[in-house]
Design an enzyme around this catalytic site. Sequence first.
Site, PDB file in Angstrom:
ATOM      1  N   ARG A  51     103.933 -16.569 -53.211  1.00 33.66           N
ATOM      2  CA  ARG A  51     104.645 -15.427 -53.939  1.00 33.66           C
ATOM      3  C   ARG A  51     104.641 -14.054 -53.238  1.00 33.66           C
ATOM      4  O   ARG A  51     105.592 -13.533 -53.041  1.00 33.66           O
ATOM      5  CB  ARG A  51     103.851 -15.402 -55.097  1.00 33.66           C
ATOM      6  CG  ARG A  51     104.516 -14.729 -56.302  1.00 33.66           C
ATOM      7  CD  ARG A  51     103.565 -14.978 -57.536  1.00 33.66           C
ATOM      8  NE  ARG A  51     103.387 -16.471 -57.577  1.00 33.66           N
ATOM      9  CZ  ARG A  51     103.984 -17.324 -58.370  1.00 33.66           C
ATOM     10  NH1 ARG A  51     105.043 -16.838 -58.909  1.00 33.66           N
ATOM     11  NH2 ARG A  51     103.694 -18.572 -58.531  1.00 33.66           N
ATOM     12  N   ARG A 101      97.321 -10.681 -45.450  1.00 29.83           N
ATOM     13  CA  ARG A 101      96.640 -11.495 -46.555  1.00 29.83           C
ATOM     14  C   ARG A 101      95.369 -12.130 -45.846  1.00 29.83           C
ATOM     15  O   ARG A 101      95.686 -12.807 -44.767  1.00 29.83           O
ATOM     16  CB  ARG A 101      97.511 -12.434 -47.269  1.00 29.83           C
ATOM     17  CG  ARG A 101      96.730 -13.497 -47.936  1.00 29.83           C
ATOM     18  CD  ARG A 101      96.022 -13.409 -49.308  1.00 29.83           C
ATOM     19  NE  ARG A 101      97.022 -12.629 -50.166  1.00 29.83           N
ATOM     20  CZ  ARG A 101      97.302 -12.988 -51.357  1.00 29.83           C
ATOM     21  NH1 ARG A 101      96.852 -14.136 -51.623  1.00 29.83           N
ATOM     22  NH2 ARG A 101      97.882 -12.446 -52.255  1.00 29.83           N
TER      23      ARG A 101
END
Lengths: 321, 150
Positions: A51, A101
């Site tokens: 996402r 990330r």
Amino acid sequence: MRHCMSPLDFTVEELDHMMDLASDIEKNPDRYSHVCDGKKIATLFYEPSTRTRLSFETAMLNLGGKVIGFSSAQSSSAAKGESVADTIRVISCFADIAAIRHPKEGAPYVASLHSGIPVINAGDGGHQHPTQTLTDLTTIRAIKGHMDHLTIGLCGDLKFGRTVHSLISALVRYPGIRFILISPEELRIPDYVREDVLKKNNVPFEEVIRLEDAMPELDVLYMTRVQKERFFNEEDYVRMKDFYILDAEKMKLAKEDCTVLHPLPRVNEISVDVDPDPRACYFRQVQYGVYIRMALIMALLDIPESRQFLGDEFQACGKEE
Amino acid sequence: MRQGEHMLNIGGLHEGVVLDHIPAGKAMDIYKRLKLDKLDCQVAMIMRARSNKMGQKDIIKVEAPLELLNLDALGFIDHSITVNIIKDAVIVEKRKLNLPKKLVNIIHCKNPRCITSIEQGLDQVFYLSDPADEIYRCVYCDEKYHSSKK
């Protein structure tokens, strides 16, 4: 050159300007569809998060730029033992901006110390996820029209949910904010948030156990998932789980203009019968996430079209060392 | 009682630094934390000396220039310690210590989720997040450092 490590890297004024830019992007997407022509974003995802990664990639594509990157540590040089510092030095030769990330807390910060390009923290363990907070703030401002004098309900797992801690830290900077913290005893906000953030800033808050008790007062309800494994025993989970499931029945208790948000993915904490309710804004929230990431990319790349919103001083005042 | 009547005297220092008013029993800890064993110079440690002000205190005399001592580490350990700078056998300056804003490689992050647990060669950096309560946090992961004295 500036990076984005935490939502608190930006002043309230800078955030306001960035949200103004996001709002203009929403109204005039065509005006921005080529402002990043020739630019590339590298999405360096050492752990999967489809996402967030797709939101960054969509943001760059919407601005006319291109995307490179990897979506798991296994498909990167990290699997061969390359350090974050070396990876970002290499990526700086390929791309103009990077979103990272990483499961280890502080990894994006390490990257920013060695990077020749702006670095965005796209989530580092349980530490920070600034673009989620920017998304939440942008959504609140877009729907409410203002960020101040709101009663915000945060519901669910308030102990382990980093989005909640980060959102509280960002919201206490606005006047007249009041929190109602709705969670089981085991999952109340950590002491450091209660003491260092709420009490230190004299922000009024109350802690309640049942969602129904708080519903009538809320301007914004921010739902999070209560995971079964967080409970000490099955009995408590069974007894309490329904307290934290929002359904159409509970929505009857809410104000007419209450805004319901959720960082997603949702499992069962918001019943699908709430989805058609105009107060359910969690899918709009995803869209605002793209707009604010577009604004952030433009700001960090110092794209000329961002300067009319952010002013020339945005690039000049970096994070204090 | 005349001042110094009951003091234990160690040979005077001609050039160097005297760390005075160290809480009794802490000198060894400071010796280690300042890595004084790595300095190629004379070090004298006086422990549990009588003190009018403190009852008992420790003193460390180091025959080395001030630049070789990590004052940030000292300020972090105890900023009430007095630093006397000695030149030609007289005290030329009494330096007050402050709680340092930043600590580099003085304490280590214990958070197993912190990037410092896996990335080689990273400095261990902490920042002073709350001067009133003397709270330090890891610059990478914001983990609070739990000091033994607090």
